[in-house]
Every structure is written in structure tokens, then in C-alpha cells.
Design a protein around this motif. Structure first.
Motif, mmCIF file in Angstrom:
data_model
loop_
_atom_site.group_PDB
_atom_site.id
_atom_site.type_symbol
_atom_site.label_atom_id
_atom_site.label_comp_id
_atom_site.label_asym_id
_atom_site.label_seq_id
_atom_site.Cartn_x
_atom_site.Cartn_y
_atom_site.Cartn_z
ATOM 1 N N VAL A 43 0.846 -1.197 0.000
ATOM 2 C CA VAL A 43 0.000 0.000 0.000
ATOM 3 C C VAL A 43 0.880 1.245 0.000
ATOM 4 O O VAL A 43 1.499 1.585 1.008
ATOM 5 C CB VAL A 43 -0.951 0.002 1.214
ATOM 6 N N THR A 44 0.926 1.924 -1.136
ATOM 7 C CA THR A 44 1.815 3.075 -1.280
ATOM 8 C C THR A 44 1.356 4.281 -0.473
ATOM 9 O O THR A 44 2.159 5.156 -0.174
ATOM 10 C CB THR A 44 1.955 3.477 -2.760
ATOM 11 N N SER A 45 0.080 4.329 -0.094
ATOM 12 C CA SER A 45 -0.413 5.470 0.684
ATOM 13 C C SER A 45 -0.043 5.362 2.157
ATOM 14 O O SER A 45 -0.215 6.321 2.896
ATOM 15 C CB SER A 45 -1.928 5.596 0.533
ATOM 16 N N LEU A 46 0.465 4.215 2.580
ATOM 17 C CA LEU A 46 0.885 4.042 3.970
ATOM 18 C C LEU A 46 2.403 4.134 4.073
ATOM 19 O O LEU A 46 3.128 3.685 3.173
ATOM 20 C CB LEU A 46 0.406 2.692 4.514
ATOM 21 N N TYR A 47 2.858 4.677 5.168
ATOM 22 C CA TYR A 47 4.288 4.877 5.406
ATOM 23 C C TYR A 47 5.039 3.548 5.340
ATOM 24 O O TYR A 47 4.620 2.555 5.944
ATOM 25 C CB TYR A 47 4.483 5.536 6.771
ATOM 26 N N GLY A 48 6.121 3.516 4.594
ATOM 27 C CA GLY A 48 6.941 2.321 4.489
ATOM 28 C C GLY A 48 6.402 1.260 3.548
ATOM 29 O O GLY A 48 6.966 0.187 3.454
ATOM 30 N N LYS A 49 5.308 1.540 2.864
ATOM 31 C CA LYS A 49 4.668 0.592 1.937
ATOM 32 C C LYS A 49 4.591 -0.825 2.516
ATOM 33 O O LYS A 49 5.325 -1.720 2.093
ATOM 34 C CB LYS A 49 5.381 0.574 0.591
ATOM 35 N N PRO A 50 3.727 -1.035 3.491
ATOM 36 C CA PRO A 50 3.629 -2.374 4.100
ATOM 37 C C PRO A 50 3.352 -3.451 3.051
ATOM 38 O O PRO A 50 2.649 -3.210 2.073
ATOM 39 C CB PRO A 50 2.441 -2.264 5.050
ATOM 40 N N ASP A 51 3.917 -4.636 3.295
ATOM 41 C CA ASP A 51 3.695 -5.753 2.384
ATOM 42 C C ASP A 51 2.221 -6.137 2.367
ATOM 43 O O ASP A 51 1.665 -6.460 1.324
ATOM 44 C CB ASP A 51 4.549 -6.956 2.803
ATOM 45 N N ILE A 52 1.594 -6.089 3.533
ATOM 46 C CA ILE A 52 0.169 -6.395 3.674
ATOM 47 C C ILE A 52 -0.416 -5.375 4.642
ATOM 48 O O ILE A 52 0.184 -5.077 5.674
ATOM 49 C CB ILE A 52 -0.040 -7.826 4.210
ATOM 50 N N ALA A 53 -1.588 -4.861 4.315
ATOM 51 C CA ALA A 53 -2.219 -3.875 5.197
ATOM 52 C C ALA A 53 -3.726 -4.081 5.228
ATOM 53 O O ALA A 53 -4.337 -4.408 4.212
ATOM 54 C CB ALA A 53 -1.904 -2.461 4.731
ATOM 55 N N ILE A 54 -4.280 -3.898 6.411
ATOM 56 C CA ILE A 54 -5.729 -3.864 6.587
ATOM 57 C C ILE A 54 -6.017 -2.535 7.305
ATOM 58 O O ILE A 54 -5.964 -2.447 8.527
ATOM 59 C CB ILE A 54 -6.246 -5.065 7.396
ATOM 60 N N LYS A 55 -6.244 -1.492 6.513
ATOM 61 C CA LYS A 55 -6.425 -0.145 7.064
ATOM 62 C C LYS A 55 -7.578 -0.090 8.054
ATOM 63 O O LYS A 55 -7.486 0.582 9.082
ATOM 64 C CB LYS A 55 -6.685 0.860 5.938
ATOM 65 N N LYS A 56 -8.656 -0.770 7.729
ATOM 66 C CA LYS A 56 -9.858 -0.738 8.562
ATOM 67 C C LYS A 56 -9.547 -1.135 10.008
ATOM 68 O O LYS A 56 -10.124 -0.592 10.939
ATOM 69 C CB LYS A 56 -10.889 -1.701 7.962
ATOM 70 N N TYR A 57 -8.625 -2.075 10.175
ATOM 71 C CA TYR A 57 -8.269 -2.555 11.517
ATOM 72 C C TYR A 57 -6.959 -1.959 12.014
ATOM 73 O O TYR A 57 -6.454 -2.366 13.055
ATOM 74 C CB TYR A 57 -8.161 -4.077 11.531
ATOM 75 N N LYS A 58 -6.415 -0.999 11.244
ATOM 76 C CA LYS A 58 -5.149 -0.359 11.603
ATOM 77 C C LYS A 58 -4.071 -1.411 11.867
ATOM 78 O O LYS A 58 -3.453 -1.446 12.918
ATOM 79 C CB LYS A 58 -5.336 0.573 12.799
ATOM 80 N N LEU A 59 -3.839 -2.254 10.858
ATOM 81 C CA LEU A 59 -2.882 -3.342 10.982
ATOM 82 C C LEU A 59 -1.996 -3.402 9.741
ATOM 83 O O LEU A 59 -2.500 -3.322 8.619
ATOM 84 C CB LEU A 59 -3.622 -4.674 11.142
ATOM 85 N N VAL A 60 -0.687 -3.491 9.960
ATOM 86 C CA VAL A 60 0.268 -3.620 8.862
ATOM 87 C C VAL A 60 1.178 -4.815 9.120
ATOM 88 O O VAL A 60 1.487 -5.133 10.274
ATOM 89 C CB VAL A 60 1.115 -2.339 8.664
ATOM 90 N N ILE A 61 1.562 -5.459 8.033
ATOM 91 C CA ILE A 61 2.444 -6.624 8.115
ATOM 92 C C ILE A 61 3.622 -6.395 7.177
ATOM 93 O O ILE A 61 3.445 -6.042 6.011
ATOM 94 C CB ILE A 61 1.695 -7.910 7.703
ATOM 95 N N PHE A 62 4.820 -6.601 7.726
ATOM 96 C CA PHE A 62 6.042 -6.520 6.936
ATOM 97 C C PHE A 62 6.697 -7.894 6.963
ATOM 98 O O PHE A 62 6.808 -8.510 8.019
ATOM 99 C CB PHE A 62 7.002 -5.474 7.512
ATOM 100 N N ILE A 63 7.117 -8.359 5.809
ATOM 101 C CA ILE A 63 7.765 -9.662 5.691
ATOM 102 C C ILE A 63 9.231 -9.401 5.351
ATOM 103 O O ILE A 63 9.540 -8.883 4.281
ATOM 104 C CB ILE A 63 7.066 -10.522 4.621
#
Length: 143
Positions: A43-63
């Protein structure tokens, strides 16, 4: 006879390395999808471009791969051009820390998954991620 690569050759080699949708990312994202969770990738709109993001739950995953993110257990410094690699990997580690701090300060849930966790205990890793997604989902609906 070995020769030193010039900047143009180094650029070509580095530019051919995938920065997103790696095999590690594909493995994790497909497993999470099969468990019924929906998300966005890189997700390019989120800082650091998380590998996986669920904005609704405010959760980011980096692999994080053990090599590119300087795993203390598995990173082996290349013998060729060691100063370049030391600087490169140290900058990646610093950036990971900055990105993690950003999300923690904003009260997002942050998951960092190491390559060795995926390789050595895949099912446990997936269950851990899915449990955190479920918890985030439940907390979202409680508000």
C-alpha cells in the motif's frame, strides 16, 4: 581474473531484485487469503509501503528476508564490496526501525515476520498472524 563492477553494472544487478511480491510475500499473503482475511498488498499510501495492510483494523504486516533486513541469526555479510553491503543493510535496519516506530506511535498493530519464521514454522507463523488479525477485527467492532 576478477574485475570490479562499475556503477552501471551494480545498478542493473540491484534493479533486477524484486522489492515487492516476493515469494515470501506471496506465500504469506496466499495463506492469509485462504483463511478468509482480505487485505491490500504494498500500500503506497501508507508509510513504508507495508507488504500487507488492513487499514480498517489499523494493521500492517512486513515480511523481512534474513539477508535484506540484517537478521541477527542468519545474515552473512558478502565478502565482495563489504563496505557497500554493511551500509546498505544498516540503512535497511534503520529504516525498519523508523517504520515500526511510526506505526507504534500511531497505535497501529504491527507484525514483522522473519523469513526464518516462515521457513522453520510456517503453520505457527500463519496462525499467529491470523490470531492478531482476528483480535484487531474484534477490537475494531468493539469501538
Amino acid at each position: 581474473m576478477s574485475r570490479k563492477r562499475n556503477d552501471k553494472e551494480n545498478f542493473h544487478v540491484m534493479s533486477s531484485i524484486r522489492g515487492k511480491n516476493t515469494k515470501l510475500e506471496q506465500t504469506i499473503s496466499k495463506a492469509i487469503w485462504r483463511k478468509g482475511f482480505r487485505y491490500r498488498k504494498n500500500v503506497t499510501s501508507l508509510y513504508g509501503k507495508p507488504d500487507i495492510a488492513i487499514k480498517k483494523y489499523k494493521l500492517v504486516i512486513f515480511i523481512d528476508s534474513c539477508f535484506w533486513h540484517g537478521c541477527s541469526l542468519h545474515y552473512k555479510q558478502p565478502t565482495k564490496n563489504p563496505e557497500y553491503w554493511r551500509n546498505k543493510i544498516n540503512r535497511n535496519i534503520q529504516r525498519d526501525h523508523e517504520v515500526s516506530q511510526h506505526y507504534l506511535e500511531k497505535n497501529w498493530k504491527l507484525i514483522r515476520i522473519w523469513e526464518h519464521d516462515i521457513n522453520h514454522n510456517f503453520e505457527h507463523t500463519i496462525n499467529y498472524v491470523c490470531d492478531l488479525i482476528k483480535t484487531s477485527k474484534e477490537q475494531h467492532y468493539i469501538k
